[in-house]
Every structure is written in structure tokens, then in C-alpha cells.
Design a protein around this motif. Structure first.
Motif: not given
Length: 272
Positions: A105-115, A122-140
Motif C-alpha cells: 500500500i505504501k510502496n505500490g510499485e515496488d516489485r521486490e515487495i510484490s515478489a 503461494a506458501m499459503n496455497g493461494r497460487l492463482d492469487e499469487a500469480l496474479k500479483v506477480i504478473r501484475g507487477a511485471h513491466r515488459p
């Protein structure tokens, strides 16, 4: 004919199940502890080992050290990352999620925090949500190796090793020789049954000055799975304090207690 096909299928299933159980347990537990290690790349020398066993004095001390720093400066990205890492390694996953969520929330574009957030999801078993968060932080236009490695780890958990390995390789193009990426790629090959390639990658990772004890223990595991248990013991003992070395050897022996079965499976698969 049908019986032979079923038998070979069962052997492969046993092989895969054993690999998943052994490699997964070692990666999650982080059983090793070196004489000098850290919670993350941001950790100061005063902090304690990040690869300590959950619930151990070391793990609790890491949570205490970074908890105090986080309380004083909760908006500091270093404090967010290291406190969350300490919590995660002490199996305090809900609290780690909360710290990282607030950090995002404080560092919305910080990709290391997103990762990091994606990894804990993912460790909590929320794989689809985890993938969405990480892919959303990607910058091509500016690919980040940490996000790529985190994405690949999740794909491995979803049973997509070929796609995961491709993405690990992309991460290594950006950050050649990075020990954590080499380690994750090696574990992906381990789960795929390619132990020789896994060993090659882990030895490369271990040669890096930033390699930590978990890489050494994964190498010991992979060597042990190939039936070279004496070599595995020597690898596991290196650079460890004596008490921890003995604990790691006991752990490794337990994990590889079925190594004869493993050799039998390999032999039968080759004949098949």
C-alpha cells in the motif's frame, strides 16, 4: 502389455512423489544454518540466520530484531522485506502477509515487495492469487529477475516445470549466476527427475560468494538421491558448526532413508 504400462506408470508416480516430498520438505524447512548467514540481501550483520528452523531460538531472534526495527520505521522497505522474511521463515505466514500487504500500500510499485508478497501467498496455497500479483507487477520494458523467479516457482508448484524452467532461464539472462535462481531452477529439475542437471546447477550456485547454506543442503540432497551418500554427507558437513552439521546429517539420512527404493525405481524405469 497393459499390466506393464500400469506398472511403469506407478513407478514414475512413486519417483515423482518421492522427489516432491523430499525436495519440497527441504526447501520449506530450510534446515541448514551456516556460521554466517542472513535473513535477506538487506540484512545487516547483526541480524541472525534466515535459514534457521521455524520455532528455533535463531528464528525467534530474527523476528524480534526485525520486529523492533519495523515498529520504529514501518514505512522502510528494508524493514518491511526483512521483517516479513523473518516471519515467513518462522512459519508466521498470516503476519508476514499482513506486513507485506501494508508495505505494498505504501510502496505500490515496488516489485521486490510484490515478489515477496506473491511468494507468501503461494506458501499459503493461494497460487492463482499469487500469480496474479506477480504478473501484475511485471513491466515488459524493465523485466525484474526476482518477479520472474517468483513466477517460475509458482508454476513449479502448479505442476508446470517446463514453463517454469523457461522463465528461470529468462531470469538468469537478466541476473547471470544468481544463486537463488540457480537453486530454484535446480529444484525444478529435481522435481522433473533430471538429477544430473540439478547437481550441475547447484554446484554452480554454490560457487557464488553469496550462496547460502540451503543451497549446500539441496546439493547434498540431490547427490544423495543419486546414491552417493558419502559424498552427500561431506557436502552437508562443510562450513557448518559441528552441532548443526550433525543435525543436518541426521535430517539428510531421514530424508534419504528410502534411497535403496529410489535406486530400484531408477533401475526399473530404465529397464522399462
Amino acid at each position: 502389455m497393459t499390466s506393464n504400462i500400469v506398472s511403469r506408470g506407478r513407478l514414475r508416480l512413486r519417483t515423482t512423489t518421492m522427489l516432491v516430498a523430499v525436495a519440497g520438505a527441504l526447501m520449506v524447512s530450510g534446515c541448514a544454518s551456516t556460521k554466517q548467514s542472513s535473513v535477506s540481501s538487506h540484512t545487516s550483520p547483526s541480524a541472525v540466520a534466515g535459514s534457521a528452523m521455524p520455532g528455533s531460538a535463531q528464528a525467534r531472534e530474527a523476528v524480534n530484531v526485525w520486529g523492533k526495527r519495523y515498529k520504529k520505521a514501518p514505512d522502510s522497505r528494508d524493514n518491511v522485506l526483512n521483517y516479513a522474511a523473518a516471519l515467513r521463515r518462522n512459519d508466521q505466514l498470516p503476519q508476514a502477509l499482513a506486513v507485506l500487504r501494508k508495505g505494498l500500500i505504501k510502496n505500490g510499485e515496488d516489485r521486490e515487495i510484490s515478489a515477496a508478497y506473491g511468494k507468501v501467498l503461494a506458501m499459503n496455497g493461494r497460487l492463482d492469487e499469487a500469480l496474479k500479483v506477480i504478473r501484475g507487477a511485471h513491466r515488459p520494458d524493465q523485466p525484474d529477475w526476482r518477479l520472474l523467479s517468483a513466477e517460475a516457482t509458482i508454476l513449479d508448484q502448479q505442476g508446470q516445470p517446463k514453463q517454469a524452467q523457461k522463465i528461470y532461464r529468462e531470469a538468469l539472462k537478466i541476473a547471470p549466476g544468481t544463486p537463488s535462481v540457480l537453486n530454484n531452477l535446480a529444484m525444478s529439475y529435481t522435481l522433473s527427475g533430471d538429477l544430473k542437471q540439478a547437481e550441475k546447477l547447484l554446484r554452480e550456485a554454490l560457487g557464488h560468494p553469496n550462496a547460502d547454506s540451503r543451497i549446500r543442503q539441496n546439493l547434498a540432497l540431490v547427490v544423495g538421491l543419486q546414491g552417493r551418500f558419502e559424498d552427500a554427507e561431506n557436502i552437508a558437513r562443510a562450513e557448518l558448526v559441528p552441532q548443526q552439521a550433525e543435525a543436518n546429517i541426521a535430517y539428510l539420512k531421514g530424508m534419504l532413508s528410502q534411497r535403496n527404493t529410489w535406486q530400484e525405481i531408477k533401475s526399473k524405469d530404465k529397464k522399462g
